[in-house]
Design a protein around this motif. Structure first.
Motif, PDB file in Angstrom:
ATOM      1  N   HIS A  36       0.840  -1.191   0.000  1.00  0.00           N
ATOM      2  CA  HIS A  36       0.000   0.000   0.000  1.00  0.00           C
ATOM      3  C   HIS A  36       0.880   1.248   0.000  1.00  0.00           C
ATOM      4  N   VAL A  37       0.240   2.383  -0.240  1.00  0.00           N
ATOM      5  CA  VAL A  37       0.924   3.675  -0.294  1.00  0.00           C
ATOM      6  C   VAL A  37       0.191   4.623   0.651  1.00  0.00           C
ATOM      7  N   THR A  38       0.954   5.392   1.428  1.00  0.00           N
ATOM      8  CA  THR A  38       0.344   6.368   2.331  1.00  0.00           C
ATOM      9  C   THR A  38       0.945   7.743   2.062  1.00  0.00           C
ATOM     10  N   PRO A  39       0.123   8.796   2.202  1.00  0.00           N
ATOM     11  CA  PRO A  39       0.678  10.145   2.026  1.00  0.00           C
ATOM     12  C   PRO A  39       1.609  10.467   3.188  1.00  0.00           C
ATOM     13  N   MET A  40       2.645  11.227   2.898  1.00  0.00           N
ATOM     14  CA  MET A  40       3.577  11.651   3.936  1.00  0.00           C
ATOM     15  C   MET A  40       3.102  12.985   4.495  1.00  0.00           C
ATOM     16  N   LYS A  41       3.519  13.308   5.709  1.00  0.00           N
ATOM     17  CA  LYS A  41       3.116  14.568   6.346  1.00  0.00           C
ATOM     18  C   LYS A  41       4.039  15.678   5.863  1.00  0.00           C
ATOM     19  N   ARG A  42       3.947  15.938   4.570  1.00  0.00           N
ATOM     20  CA  ARG A  42       4.684  17.016   3.924  1.00  0.00           C
ATOM     21  C   ARG A  42       3.722  17.751   3.005  1.00  0.00           C
ATOM     22  N   ASP A  43       4.042  18.988   2.698  1.00  0.00           N
ATOM     23  CA  ASP A  43       3.174  19.767   1.832  1.00  0.00           C
ATOM     24  C   ASP A  43       3.145  19.210   0.418  1.00  0.00           C
ATOM     25  N   ALA A  44       1.954  19.197  -0.147  1.00  0.00           N
ATOM     26  CA  ALA A  44       1.802  18.898  -1.564  1.00  0.00           C
ATOM     27  C   ALA A  44       2.252  20.138  -2.339  1.00  0.00           C
ATOM     28  N   GLN A  93       1.382  21.654 -15.093  1.00  0.00           N
ATOM     29  CA  GLN A  93      -0.010  21.514 -14.685  1.00  0.00           C
ATOM     30  C   GLN A  93      -0.245  20.178 -13.995  1.00  0.00           C
ATOM     31  N   GLN A  94       0.607  19.925 -12.978  1.00  0.00           N
ATOM     32  CA  GLN A  94       0.521  18.677 -12.231  1.00  0.00           C
ATOM     33  C   GLN A  94       0.631  18.967 -10.738  1.00  0.00           C
ATOM     34  N   GLY A  95      -0.099  18.200  -9.965  1.00  0.00           N
ATOM     35  CA  GLY A  95       0.026  18.229  -8.523  1.00  0.00           C
ATOM     36  C   GLY A  95       1.010  17.152  -8.101  1.00  0.00           C
ATOM     37  N   ILE A  96       1.718  17.408  -7.006  1.00  0.00           N
ATOM     38  CA  ILE A  96       2.725  16.460  -6.530  1.00  0.00           C
ATOM     39  C   ILE A  96       2.488  16.230  -5.045  1.00  0.00           C
ATOM     40  N   VAL A  97       2.311  14.973  -4.666  1.00  0.00           N
ATOM     41  CA  VAL A  97       2.065  14.603  -3.277  1.00  0.00           C
ATOM     42  C   VAL A  97       3.154  13.623  -2.842  1.00  0.00           C
ATOM     43  N   PRO A  98       3.943  13.956  -1.815  1.00  0.00           N
ATOM     44  CA  PRO A  98       4.937  13.001  -1.310  1.00  0.00           C
ATOM     45  C   PRO A  98       4.222  11.806  -0.657  1.00  0.00           C
ATOM     46  N   VAL A  99       4.658  10.593  -0.996  1.00  0.00           N
ATOM     47  CA  VAL A  99       4.037   9.376  -0.466  1.00  0.00           C
ATOM     48  C   VAL A  99       5.104   8.409   0.030  1.00  0.00           C
ATOM     49  N   SER A 141       9.736   2.941   1.080  1.00  0.00           N
ATOM     50  CA  SER A 141      10.504   3.885   0.271  1.00  0.00           C
ATOM     51  C   SER A 141       9.626   5.110   0.045  1.00  0.00           C
ATOM     52  N   GLU A 142      10.277   6.215  -0.285  1.00  0.00           N
ATOM     53  CA  GLU A 142       9.563   7.452  -0.538  1.00  0.00           C
ATOM     54  C   GLU A 142       9.472   7.693  -2.039  1.00  0.00           C
ATOM     55  N   ALA A 143       8.366   8.297  -2.451  1.00  0.00           N
ATOM     56  CA  ALA A 143       8.166   8.604  -3.867  1.00  0.00           C
ATOM     57  C   ALA A 143       7.234   9.816  -3.957  1.00  0.00           C
ATOM     58  N   LEU A 144       6.961  10.217  -5.172  1.00  0.00           N
ATOM     59  CA  LEU A 144       6.029  11.314  -5.419  1.00  0.00           C
ATOM     60  C   LEU A 144       4.854  10.786  -6.228  1.00  0.00           C
ATOM     61  N   LEU A 145       3.669  11.126  -5.798  1.00  0.00           N
ATOM     62  CA  LEU A 145       2.468  10.841  -6.569  1.00  0.00           C
ATOM     63  C   LEU A 145       2.225  12.066  -7.438  1.00  0.00           C
ATOM     64  N   VAL A 146       2.286  11.890  -8.739  1.00  0.00           N
ATOM     65  CA  VAL A 146       2.112  12.992  -9.682  1.00  0.00           C
ATOM     66  C   VAL A 146       0.707  12.881 -10.266  1.00  0.00           C
TER      67      VAL A 146
END
Length: 145
Positions: A81-89, A96-102, A112-117
């Motif tokens: 599974h993937v969970t959002p990290m407590k960092r600013d999106a 024209q993309q949003g980026i959420v650290p996960v 591991s850490e990644a970015l949800l684009v």
């Protein structure tokens, strides 16, 4: 052209960036000489065999791989599974993309850490879906009281 971009030189094995993979008995391995086929290592070179011997998980016909292990690659743990990290999106206006650290969680307990684009359409979709989850949570709280 050989399929490699012109700016990337052909590097020999002496420039490997990852350490060589020497599987142990019972390890899962991808065999690049067999189109990435996955097998369980059932015999090691030097233990009554001149090569690695692999068998498909479960059962099936064995095959061999070179004793130097050059065609074998580790099989990574599967993501659970993937969970959002407590960092600013963030929002990239040019792309024209949003980026959420996960954080990606694996079956072996590793992460591991990644970015949800997200594209604009995906951001709107998830905005609606998260709104629906919050609404359902509220209804569940009302029903529990």
């Amino acid at each position: 052209m050989n399929g490699r971009p012109a700016q990337l030189p052909a590097l020999g094995a002496e420039f490997r960036t990852a350490p060589p993979f020497f599987p142990r008995l019972g390890d899962l391995a991808h065999d690049t000489a067999r189109d990435g086929r996955i097998g369980v290592v059932v015999a090691l070179p030097g233990q009554g065999a001149a090569t690695y011997h692999l068998r498909p998980p479960g059962d099936g016909a064995e095959w061999s791989a070179p004793a130097d292990g050059t065609t074998l690659r580790p099989v990574p743990a599967q993501a659970t599974h993937v969970t959002p990290m407590k960092r600013d999106a963030a929002y990239d206006h040019r792309a024209q993309q949003g980026i959420v650290p996960v954080r990606i969680h694996y079956e072996d307990g590793g992460t591991s850490e990644a970015l949800l684009v997200l594209t604009l359409d995906e951001m709107e979709l998830y905005h609606c879906q998260v709104g629906r989850i919050i609404e359902l949570r509220g209804k569940a709280r009302e029903g529990a009281s």
